[in-house]
Enzyme design. Structure first.
Site: not given
Ligand code: ADP
Length: 163
Positions: A19, A43, A92, A130
């Site tokens: 992130h 979630k 990703r 996460s």
């Molecule tokens: P959501 O529940 O909307 O997927 P996340 O917090 O998991 O929320 O992710 C928010 C954004 O960050 C999404 O666009 C997700 O693709 C991106 N994201 C999550 N992990 C990574 C990572 N390791 N690298 C790049 N982008 C990421």
């Protein structure tokens, strides 16, 4: 001219270095990035909104043009309220594409003026999410390659409070 504001929505349960990588790329092309912690109906988060916001604030403390906020409801309504020009999402791998594509088209139908921007993290973070970080931490594994030291500490406390 009004500052170019982008919104970066997500669950951030917790924020990872993936992130952070996306946020650092986003601030290089926008005047301000609002990292918006949302509620994901599918979630049940491990961390409260306050905990997630604090972890994002600490992780991004070195970046001046980042704000952190919470929203409930439709992301496009919140983006419109903030006056955001763009919405940032991280991509990703191909596995992200289908879901992101669907959501982007729905959001574009709801709010055509919001530009959807997809950024790719460094390849070191393409396997990271996460969920995996929470799992590794819950079993006592070392998560310091995946999150900031502060987030690692908060996770450790959450799972291993009595130790
Ligand atoms: P959501 O529940 O909307 O997927 P996340 O917090 O998991 O929320 O992710 C928010 C954004 O960050 C999404 O666009 C997700 O693709 C991106 N994201 C999550 N992990 C990574 C990572 N390791 N690298 C790049 N982008 C990421």
């Amino acid at each position: 001219m009004k500052n170019r504001l982008a919104i970066y929505p997500g669950t951030f349960d917790p924020i990872t270095l993936g992130h952070l990588d996306i946020i650092e790329r986003a601030v290089s092309i926008f005047d301000e990035v609002n990292v918006a912690v949302g509620r994901n109906i599918g979630k049940q988060p491990l961390f409260s909104v306050e905990e997630r916001i604090e972890m994002i604030q600490k992780t991004t403390a070195h970046i001046s043009n980042v704000k952190v906020s919470y929203f409930d409801g439709l992301i496009v309504d919140y983006a419109q309220k903030l006056g955001a020009k763009a919405m940032i999402r991280g991509l990703r791998a191909m596995s992200d594409f289908e879901f992101e594509f669907q959501m982007a088209l729905v959001n574009r139908t709801l709010f055509p003026d919001l530009v959807q921007v997809f950024l790719m993290p460094h390849e070191a973070y393409t396997h990271l999410n996460s969920t995996i970080v929470r799992e590794v931490s819950s079993f006592g594994g070392d998560i310091t390659p995946f999150v900031t030291p502060y987030v690692a500490q908060v996770l450790h406390k959450k799972f291993h409070r009595s130790k």
